[in-house]
Design an enzyme around this catalytic site. Structure first.
Site, PDB file in Angstrom:
ATOM      1  N   GLU A   1      -4.777   2.943   7.009  1.00 17.28           N
ATOM      2  CA  GLU A   1      -4.480   3.052   5.589  1.00 17.28           C
ATOM      3  C   GLU A   1      -5.090   4.349   5.044  1.00 17.28           C
ATOM      4  OE1 GLU A   1      -5.693   0.582   1.542  1.00 17.28           O
ATOM      5  OE2 GLU A   1      -5.460  -0.488   3.427  1.00 17.28           O
TER       6      GLU A   1
ATOM      7  N   SER B   1     -10.915  -0.740   3.367  1.00 15.25           N
ATOM      8  CA  SER B   1     -10.077  -1.181   4.488  1.00 15.25           C
ATOM      9  C   SER B   1      -9.507   0.034   5.208  1.00 15.25           C
ATOM     10  CB  SER B   1      -8.932  -2.066   3.980  1.00 15.25           C
ATOM     11  OG  SER B   1      -9.441  -3.228   3.370  1.00 15.25           O
TER      12      SER B   1
ATOM     13  N   ARG C   1       0.841  -1.202   0.000  1.00 13.57           N
ATOM     14  CA  ARG C   1       0.000   0.000   0.000  1.00 13.57           C
ATOM     15  C   ARG C   1       0.875   1.251   0.000  1.00 13.57           C
ATOM     16  NH1 ARG C   1      -2.113  -3.853  -0.898  1.00 13.57           N
ATOM     17  NH2 ARG C   1      -3.993  -4.789  -0.045  1.00 13.57           N
TER      18      ARG C   1
END
Length: 319
Positions: A315, A210, A158
């Site tokens: 995130e 997420s 990520r």
């Protein structure tokens, strides 16, 4: 281009937070982007995509920039160039319909093409870095165009160079993906059904997908936890990440499992909730304020730290 003042950002963030921006500009060509950057040089600019990986915490006293460029074209039989404003899933759907494969496991991930390269989105064992060949950008300061190879993007979990050394310095304008002829409709449908069964539907329930990144722990720590929790899911790290991973002997533990073990599944704080079907997700269940979401995320992180001595990090970007 489209220019709006004092505009609500409710349609431009998937969390459904109703904050305002002093100025909103949508451009439809590289020339228009270049013009905007020249005219507003030195001002506070935030370039957004679908708004699926951010949380607006207050009104934005600056310029929200969004791309209206949303086309894709084949360069040859195995490479396709997509503009930054094209929704990633729309492109994957088109490729699948044309009997091209390679990106189907990224189906239904919210967000636009530009963000896929910045965030290195991923799911079910596939990440954007696996299919990205090169990334076209524009320098915010000089308005010069620059092409980054896959290696130069420094992709990680990520992560990419655009989130660190070059954060805010370049705008991704298009991405070239590697694809190949092949049937992918069955896999795409399976991925869509799996995601819809577990995750809130974008546009129906406010969320950013997420919320937390999966943590990486040293092999010794993973073995200690496995002695206590033999059924703990865990995965060997498949690649290095210069920003996060400092060792080759690391193990990824699903944050969803850690959160569920701490009893957070379905729990609420104010209007924010840990999604009952997938605890990796925090949703705007009942007119949540940004403070509700931030406080819930902090409490979830703290409980995982207390129980497992593992840090989990958002995130989602707080703006």
């Amino acid at each position: 281009m489209t220019i709006k003042e004092n505009i609500s950002l409710l349609p431009y963030n998937t969390f459904g937070i109703d904050v305002k921006a002093r100025l909103f500009i949508e451009y439809y060509s590289l020339d228009e982007l270049r013009q905007v950057l020249k005219e507003h040089k030195g001002e506070h600019i935030l370039h957004i995509g679908q708004g699926s990986n951010l949380l607006f915490t207050r009104d934005f006293n600056g310029i929200i920039l969004h791309s209206g460029m949303a086309r894709a074209r084949f360069i040859d039989d195995e490479t396709v160039e997509a503009q930054n404003g094209l929704r990633l899933d729309d492109m994957i759907a088109q490729l699948t319909d044309m009997a091209y494969c390679g990106m189907e496991k990224l189906s239904l991930i919210p967000g636009e093409v530009g963000a896929s390269a910045v965030q290195n989105v991923g799911a079910y064992g596939v990440e954007a870095k696996d299919v990205i060949e090169r990334v076209y950008t524009m320098d915010v300061e000089t308005q010069e165009e620059r092409v980054f190879t896959n290696e130069e993007c420094k992709f990680g979990y990520r992560d990419s160079i655009f989130k660190h050394e070059l954060k805010g310095k370049y705008i991704v304008t298009s991405v070239v993906y590697k694809v190949k002829p092949g049937e992918a409709s069955k896999t795409r449908e399976e991925i869509i059904q799996t995601r819809m069964a577990k995750l809130p539907i974008v546009g129906e329930v406010g969320s950013a997908g997420s919320f937390f990144m999966n943590p990486f722990v040293p092999e010794e720590k993973a073995n200690e936890l496995l002695a206590q929790y033999p059924d703990m899911p865990h995965f060997e790290v498949q690649y290095s990440n210069p920003q996060i991973l400092k060792s080759s002997n690391l193990v990824k533990i699903p944050a969803a499992w850690l959160i569920e073990q701490c009893g957070w599944k379905g729990k609420m704080l104010g209007g924010a909730q840990v999604w009952p079907k997938q605890p990796l997700v925090i949703v705007n269940a009942n007119n949540a304020t940004p403070d509700d979401i931030i406080a819930l995320a902090a409490q979830v992180s703290a409980s995982v730290k207390e129980k497992f001595n593992i840090d989990i990090h958002p995130e989602v970007n707080y703006i």
